[in-house]
Design an enzyme around this catalytic site. Structure first.
Site, PDB file in Angstrom:
ATOM      1  N   HIS A 206       0.812  -1.220   0.000  1.00 19.33           N
ATOM      2  CA  HIS A 206       0.000   0.000   0.000  1.00 19.33           C
ATOM      3  C   HIS A 206       0.845   1.270   0.000  1.00 19.33           C
ATOM      4  CE1 HIS A 206      -3.154   2.857   0.608  1.00 19.33           C
ATOM      5  NE2 HIS A 206      -2.554   3.321   1.691  1.00 19.33           N
ATOM      6  N   HIS A 215       2.377  12.280   0.125  1.00 16.06           N
ATOM      7  CA  HIS A 215       2.888  11.617   1.337  1.00 16.06           C
ATOM      8  C   HIS A 215       4.404  11.480   1.340  1.00 16.06           C
ATOM      9  CE1 HIS A 215      -1.347  10.130   1.390  1.00 16.06           C
ATOM     10  NE2 HIS A 215      -1.198  10.279   2.681  1.00 16.06           N
ATOM     11  N   HIS A 241      -1.508   4.743  -1.833  1.00 17.21           N
ATOM     12  CA  HIS A 241      -1.311   5.738  -0.756  1.00 17.21           C
ATOM     13  C   HIS A 241      -1.248   7.165  -1.276  1.00 17.21           C
ATOM     14  CE1 HIS A 241      -0.830   6.609   3.419  1.00 17.21           C
ATOM     15  NE2 HIS A 241       0.385   7.078   3.328  1.00 17.21           N
ATOM     16  N   ASP A 242      -0.320   7.483  -2.159  1.00 12.77           N
ATOM     17  CA  ASP A 242      -0.340   8.790  -2.807  1.00 12.77           C
ATOM     18  C   ASP A 242      -1.385   8.743  -3.911  1.00 12.77           C
ATOM     19  OD1 ASP A 242       1.283  10.560  -1.515  1.00 12.77           O
ATOM     20  OD2 ASP A 242       3.101   9.935  -2.546  1.00 12.77           O
ATOM     21  N   HIS A 243      -2.307   9.717  -3.879  1.00 12.60           N
ATOM     22  CA  HIS A 243      -3.409   9.681  -4.838  1.00 12.60           C
ATOM     23  C   HIS A 243      -3.008  10.374  -6.134  1.00 12.60           C
ATOM     24  CE1 HIS A 243      -6.482   9.278  -1.283  1.00 12.60           C
ATOM     25  NE2 HIS A 243      -5.515   8.384  -1.258  1.00 12.60           N
TER      26      HIS A 243
END
Ligand SMILES: *[C@@H]1O[C@H](CO)[C@@H](O)[C@H](O)[C@H]1NC(C)=O
Length: 245
Positions: A206, A215, A241-243
């Site tokens: 993730h 992030h 996690h980072d969009h």
């Protein structure tokens, strides 16, 4: 005497099997190739353009004749599933990914948002039994002939969820002593990577390892996971996690 031998062999079996990540087999296409889609951070009950992306995934999935879908976690916002009967499962998954090309196996890991709900529910075999394409486990391996995919549960690595949880309550059931969980996991991933003969070794988790996104890097993974991935010459690390779209 035979009682002791029996106990001894049972203990040995437990040790051996706990040192192995669960494995799943995927046949490659007749020409040896493989195609799959990856998505992470998606469960929004259709909002945030989830439905639009799902539609295009269906179109691309058809063109590529995908074999399966990978989910890198944060499957259900904002706090995972509340239980195996949580309507969010249908609202964010079943009723969104309706295209025929997406009715394939989904291989999912957990993200930090999933850990804020009932983790056991997302991992539940009951859910997988009701929805055949759903499979979410903490860490596991998919052997797809030309490629071997190693799924790693990255959330327990991240210190701040333990030291500064804020208003969030994380479901750490099943993690046990955290240090033991992490060191066992790293050993198992290392061993599995060493033993792999696959042409392409792909690791899925993730959290970011390195990222220029919001992030940024995940220092715990840079220190603990990255050296193992480098030592084993993996070809690709896939994260969410980072969009980013
Ligand atoms: C959905 O996509 C449109 C078009 O790209 C964009 O303008 C809009 O901001 C997106 N909405 C959300 C909530 O991300």
């Amino acid at each position: 005497m035979s009682f002791l031998v029996f106990i001894g062999s049972v203990a040995l079996c437990l040790v051996v099997s706990s040192a192995l990540l669960q494995r799943f087999e995927e046949a490659a296409k007749a020409d040896g190739s493989l195609s799959f889609l990856v998505i992470g951070d998606w469960g929004r009950k259709g909002a945030y353009n989830q439905s639009e992306v799902a539609f295009q995934m269906g179109v691309v999935g058809e063109q590529l004749k995908i074999d399966f879908v990978i989910s890198t976690g944060d499957n259900f916002f904002d706090s995972g599933l509340r239980g195996i009967d949580d309507p969010a499962f249908d609202e964010s998954f079943t009723k969104i990914y309706t295209s025929s090309s997406l009715q394939k196996q989904w291989y999912s890991v957990l993200g930090n948002h999933d850990y804020r709900g009932d983790v056991e529910a997302q991992l539940s075999p009951v859910l997988t039994n009701h929805h055949k394409r759903w499979l979410c486990l903490r860490s596991f391996i998919v052997n797809a002939e030309v490629a071997e995919l190693f799924f790693v549960d990255t959330t327990p690595f991240v210190d701040k969820y333990f030291t500064e949880p804020g208003d969030h309550v994380y479901d750490w059931r099943g993690i046990g002593p955290r240090k033991t969980y992490i060191s066992n996991l790293l050993k198992e991933v290392d061993l599995a990577l060493q033993e792999s003969n696959a042409k392409w070794k792909i690791v899925v988790g993730h959290h970011t390892i390195r990222s220029a996104g919001l992030h940024g890097d995940t220092d715990e993974l840079v220190k603990q996971l990255l050296p193992i991935l480098q030592a084993n010459n993996i070809d690709l690390f896939i994260n969410g996690h980072d969009h980013c779209l």
